[in-house]
Design an enzyme around this catalytic site. Structure first.
Site, PDB file in Angstrom:
ATOM      1  N   TYR A 101      56.683  49.777  76.687  1.00 35.18           N
ATOM      2  CA  TYR A 101      57.366  50.206  75.470  1.00 35.18           C
ATOM      3  C   TYR A 101      58.702  49.476  75.345  1.00 35.18           C
ATOM      4  O   TYR A 101      59.070  49.021  74.267  1.00 35.18           O
ATOM      5  CB  TYR A 101      57.591  51.726  75.496  1.00 35.18           C
ATOM      6  CG  TYR A 101      56.298  52.493  75.643  1.00 35.18           C
ATOM      7  CD1 TYR A 101      55.483  52.721  74.546  1.00 35.18           C
ATOM      8  CD2 TYR A 101      55.891  52.969  76.885  1.00 35.18           C
ATOM      9  CE1 TYR A 101      54.283  53.412  74.679  1.00 35.18           C
ATOM     10  CE2 TYR A 101      54.696  53.659  77.018  1.00 35.18           C
ATOM     11  CZ  TYR A 101      53.895  53.877  75.924  1.00 35.18           C
ATOM     12  OH  TYR A 101      52.710  54.556  76.065  1.00 35.18           O
ATOM     13  N   ASN A 124      49.422  55.022  66.269  1.00 37.08           N
ATOM     14  CA  ASN A 124      48.541  53.926  65.876  1.00 37.08           C
ATOM     15  C   ASN A 124      47.260  54.511  65.287  1.00 37.08           C
ATOM     16  O   ASN A 124      46.513  55.195  65.979  1.00 37.08           O
ATOM     17  CB  ASN A 124      48.226  53.070  67.112  1.00 37.08           C
ATOM     18  CG  ASN A 124      47.136  52.056  66.876  1.00 37.08           C
ATOM     19  OD1 ASN A 124      46.823  51.703  65.739  1.00 37.08           O
ATOM     20  ND2 ASN A 124      46.542  51.592  67.958  1.00 37.08           N
ATOM     21  N   CYS A 132      46.571  49.810  71.628  1.00 36.68           N
ATOM     22  CA  CYS A 132      47.709  50.569  72.165  1.00 36.68           C
ATOM     23  C   CYS A 132      47.465  50.983  73.612  1.00 36.68           C
ATOM     24  O   CYS A 132      48.418  51.326  74.323  1.00 36.68           O
ATOM     25  CB  CYS A 132      48.020  51.773  71.280  1.00 36.68           C
ATOM     26  SG  CYS A 132      46.615  52.813  70.925  1.00 36.68           S
ATOM     27  N   HIS A 133      46.219  50.927  74.069  1.00 30.51           N
ATOM     28  CA  HIS A 133      45.930  51.268  75.470  1.00 30.51           C
ATOM     29  C   HIS A 133      46.525  50.235  76.434  1.00 30.51           C
ATOM     30  O   HIS A 133      46.629  50.505  77.627  1.00 30.51           O
ATOM     31  CB  HIS A 133      44.413  51.398  75.686  1.00 30.51           C
ATOM     32  CG  HIS A 133      43.636  50.173  75.353  1.00 30.51           C
ATOM     33  ND1 HIS A 133      43.228  49.886  74.063  1.00 30.51           N
ATOM     34  CD2 HIS A 133      43.184  49.157  76.133  1.00 30.51           C
ATOM     35  CE1 HIS A 133      42.553  48.747  74.079  1.00 30.51           C
ATOM     36  NE2 HIS A 133      42.521  48.283  75.306  1.00 30.51           N
ATOM     37  N   GLU A 159      38.567  45.807  80.584  1.00 28.94           N
ATOM     38  CA  GLU A 159      39.267  44.552  80.310  1.00 28.94           C
ATOM     39  C   GLU A 159      39.667  43.839  81.604  1.00 28.94           C
ATOM     40  O   GLU A 159      40.339  42.817  81.563  1.00 28.94           O
ATOM     41  CB  GLU A 159      40.493  44.830  79.428  1.00 28.94           C
ATOM     42  CG  GLU A 159      40.094  45.301  78.061  1.00 28.94           C
ATOM     43  CD  GLU A 159      41.288  45.521  77.139  1.00 28.94           C
ATOM     44  OE1 GLU A 159      42.402  45.073  77.462  1.00 28.94           O
ATOM     45  OE2 GLU A 159      41.088  46.143  76.084  1.00 28.94           O
TER      46      GLU A 159
END
Length: 163
Positions: A101, A124, A132-133, A159
């Site tokens: 952040y 979001n 946003c993850h 990912e």
């Protein structure tokens, strides 16, 4: 904050559970998992499928097996100018990458705005596809996720991020 009218909504099943999709004339405006924080109240837009909804569904169906982020339909998330700026930054985080952040706040030229960035990330409206993850705390810890920490963990693992 200006908001464009939602022209259609559609509910569908995905590998991540049921989702609600919504669109404006310009693009996909919402993708919310059932039960997630900040899920909108019932929408007044008519229920109708659309090619942008099909594209979002295909991206979600393939998300776990992709090496790169999918080609997204046009996006039109509704929010304040600050939220929009944060969401653009989210789209720039590469698959398998993480940011904080605070890093987003610095990139926006507002180094004291970490909490405001966190609020924007939490709001979001196009979860998963606007990633946003991929945002974590200052020390790399997993922090809140509107879709729940188990989903955030799953997405990051898919990912290739070691948790």
């Amino acid at each position: 904050m200006s908001t464009a009218p939602l022209l259609a909504q559609f509910r569908t099943e995905t590998p991540y559970g049921p989702v609600l999709l919504a669109r404006t004339a310009k693009g996909l405006a919402g993708l919310w998992n059932a039960g997630q924080a900040h899920h909108p109240p019932p929408l007044s837009a008519p229920v109708a499928n659309h090619p942008w909804f099909d594209a979002a569904r295909r991206a979600l169906d393939a998300w776990a097996t992709l090496k790169d982020d999918p080609v997204l339909p046009p996006l039109d998330p509704q929010g304040t100018a600050f939220q929009q700026a944060v969401w653009v930054r989210l789209l720039a985080i590469p698959r398998g990458g993480l940011t904080s952040y605070g890093a987003i706040a610095h990139a926006l030229g507002k180094p004291q705005a970490s909490r405001a960035v966190g609020a924007a990330v939490g709001r979001n409206p196009i979860g998963i596809l606007v990633p946003c993850h991929r945002v974590v705390g200052a020390r790399g810890e997993l922090t809140g996720y509107a879709g729940g920490l188990p989903l955030k963990t799953l997405l990051l693992q898919q990912e290739g991020v070691l948790i």
